[in-house]
Design a protein around this motif. Structure first.
Motif, PDB file in Angstrom:
ATOM      1  N   LYS A 133       0.698  -1.212   0.056  1.00 36.15           N
ATOM      2  CA  LYS A 133       0.114   0.157  -0.059  1.00 36.15           C
ATOM      3  C   LYS A 133       0.901   1.265   0.068  1.00 36.15           C
ATOM      4  O   LYS A 133       0.495   2.048  -0.581  1.00 36.15           O
ATOM      5  CB  LYS A 133      -0.916   0.081   1.136  1.00 36.15           C
ATOM      6  N   GLY A 134       2.055   1.354   0.748  1.00 37.70           N
ATOM      7  CA  GLY A 134       2.737   2.471   0.830  1.00 37.70           C
ATOM      8  C   GLY A 134       3.394   2.907  -0.592  1.00 37.70           C
ATOM      9  O   GLY A 134       3.589   3.944  -0.880  1.00 37.70           O
ATOM     10  N   ILE A 135       3.764   1.931  -1.398  1.00 34.59           N
ATOM     11  CA  ILE A 135       4.246   1.781  -2.615  1.00 34.59           C
ATOM     12  C   ILE A 135       3.487   2.323  -3.515  1.00 34.59           C
ATOM     13  O   ILE A 135       3.419   3.414  -4.458  1.00 34.59           O
ATOM     14  CB  ILE A 135       4.965   0.466  -3.166  1.00 34.59           C
ATOM     15  N   VAL A 136       2.001   1.829  -3.577  1.00 34.92           N
ATOM     16  CA  VAL A 136       1.168   2.365  -4.572  1.00 34.92           C
ATOM     17  C   VAL A 136       0.890   4.082  -4.320  1.00 34.92           C
ATOM     18  O   VAL A 136       0.671   4.542  -5.038  1.00 34.92           O
ATOM     19  CB  VAL A 136      -0.411   1.435  -4.258  1.00 34.92           C
ATOM     20  N   THR A 138       2.703   6.135  -3.034  1.00 34.38           N
ATOM     21  CA  THR A 138       4.000   6.875  -3.106  1.00 34.38           C
ATOM     22  C   THR A 138       3.950   7.052  -4.812  1.00 34.38           C
ATOM     23  O   THR A 138       4.284   8.333  -5.359  1.00 34.38           O
ATOM     24  CB  THR A 138       5.300   6.039  -3.068  1.00 34.38           C
ATOM     25  N   VAL A 139       3.545   6.119  -5.704  1.00 37.71           N
ATOM     26  CA  VAL A 139       3.521   6.284  -7.019  1.00 37.71           C
ATOM     27  C   VAL A 139       2.328   7.135  -7.627  1.00 37.71           C
ATOM     28  O   VAL A 139       2.582   7.942  -8.123  1.00 37.71           O
ATOM     29  CB  VAL A 139       3.243   4.695  -7.719  1.00 37.71           C
ATOM     30  N   LYS A 140       1.198   7.218  -6.617  1.00 42.35           N
ATOM     31  CA  LYS A 140       0.212   8.081  -7.087  1.00 42.35           C
ATOM     32  C   LYS A 140       0.456   9.467  -6.558  1.00 42.35           C
ATOM     33  O   LYS A 140       0.197  10.252  -7.444  1.00 42.35           O
ATOM     34  CB  LYS A 140      -1.004   7.651  -6.105  1.00 42.35           C
ATOM     35  N   LYS A 147       7.054  16.394 -12.318  1.00 40.27           N
ATOM     36  CA  LYS A 147       7.813  15.527 -12.980  1.00 40.27           C
ATOM     37  C   LYS A 147       6.886  14.253 -13.576  1.00 40.27           C
ATOM     38  O   LYS A 147       7.172  13.371 -14.421  1.00 40.27           O
ATOM     39  CB  LYS A 147       9.042  14.946 -12.097  1.00 40.27           C
ATOM     40  N   GLY A 148       6.106  13.613 -12.348  1.00 34.85           N
ATOM     41  CA  GLY A 148       5.522  12.585 -12.741  1.00 34.85           C
ATOM     42  C   GLY A 148       4.290  12.488 -14.073  1.00 34.85           C
ATOM     43  O   GLY A 148       4.216  11.795 -14.799  1.00 34.85           O
ATOM     44  N   LYS A 149       3.948  13.880 -14.219  1.00 39.30           N
ATOM     45  CA  LYS A 149       3.119  14.037 -15.578  1.00 39.30           C
ATOM     46  C   LYS A 149       3.828  14.006 -16.493  1.00 39.30           C
ATOM     47  O   LYS A 149       3.410  13.453 -17.660  1.00 39.30           O
ATOM     48  CB  LYS A 149       2.432  15.584 -15.361  1.00 39.30           C
ATOM     49  N   ASN A 150       5.162  14.259 -16.779  1.00 40.22           N
ATOM     50  CA  ASN A 150       5.912  14.202 -17.795  1.00 40.22           C
ATOM     51  C   ASN A 150       6.139  12.552 -18.222  1.00 40.22           C
ATOM     52  O   ASN A 150       6.274  12.359 -19.135  1.00 40.22           O
ATOM     53  CB  ASN A 150       7.255  14.805 -17.713  1.00 40.22           C
ATOM     54  N   VAL A 151       6.204  11.797 -17.124  1.00 34.36           N
ATOM     55  CA  VAL A 151       6.611  10.429 -17.437  1.00 34.36           C
ATOM     56  C   VAL A 151       5.309   9.734 -17.667  1.00 34.36           C
ATOM     57  O   VAL A 151       5.277   8.798 -18.649  1.00 34.36           O
ATOM     58  CB  VAL A 151       7.043   9.983 -16.036  1.00 34.36           C
ATOM     59  N   PHE A 152       4.178   9.827 -16.929  1.00 38.24           N
ATOM     60  CA  PHE A 152       2.954   8.935 -17.382  1.00 38.24           C
ATOM     61  C   PHE A 152       2.295   9.812 -18.168  1.00 38.24           C
ATOM     62  O   PHE A 152       1.512   9.542 -19.173  1.00 38.24           O
ATOM     63  CB  PHE A 152       2.086   8.737 -16.135  1.00 38.24           C
TER      64      PHE A 152
END
Length: 152
Positions: A133-136, A138-140, A147-152
């Protein structure tokens, strides 16, 4: 060398399965982590058994090539050995990838089992389910950043 490593891993898995079965039957070890490790080893061996005919043929081809180099075999022997080799390389690649993935899973589960045993704990399904759950989250959160918008 790869064929030799395959056979070594196959035999080591058989020995480990025998050890877990001994623990389960003779020592009455019914812990969930032992059964999980036994299950991953079993899956790994099933995948390895699907690869066994290919590895035996590949071993025969390698031996024939070595015999040609030493003068004890002919090209005719190589042709007969190669003709029995499967031309379905995609299935072979998938089987090898599954074998390596299951071996990685076996190592991970065995390491986790050893850690749990040394800590005096037993595997809890709730802990396993909650561990990701912590990993999910963090990814969200990362996906929401610039930076996340550029990747996804």
């Amino acid at each position: 060398m790869g064929v030799t490593v395959f056979y070594i891993a196959f035999m080591l898995n058989l020995v480990c399965i025998g050890g877990y079965i001994y623990r389960y039957v003779k020592l009455n070890d019914k812990r969930k982590d032992s059964l999980l490790a036994l299950g991953t080893l079993g899956v790994s061996e099933i995948v390895a058994l699907t690869l066994m005919p290919t590895m035996m043929t590949l071993s025969k081809i390698i031996t024939t090539i070595d015999g040609i180099n030493n003068g004890t075999s002919s090209l005719w022997d190589l042709g007969s050995a190669a003709s029995s080799f499967s031309t379905n390389t995609t299935g072979l690649k998938v089987s090898l990838a599954l074998f390596f993935l299951t071996e990685i899973a076996v190592v991970a589960v065995s390491g986790y089992t050893i850690y749990q045993e040394k800590a005096g704990k037993e595997i809890s399904l709730n802990n396993l389910q909650n561990s990701g759950k912590g990993i999910v989250e963090t990814v969200k959160e990362y996906a929401k950043t610039e930076k996340g918008k550029n990747v996804f």
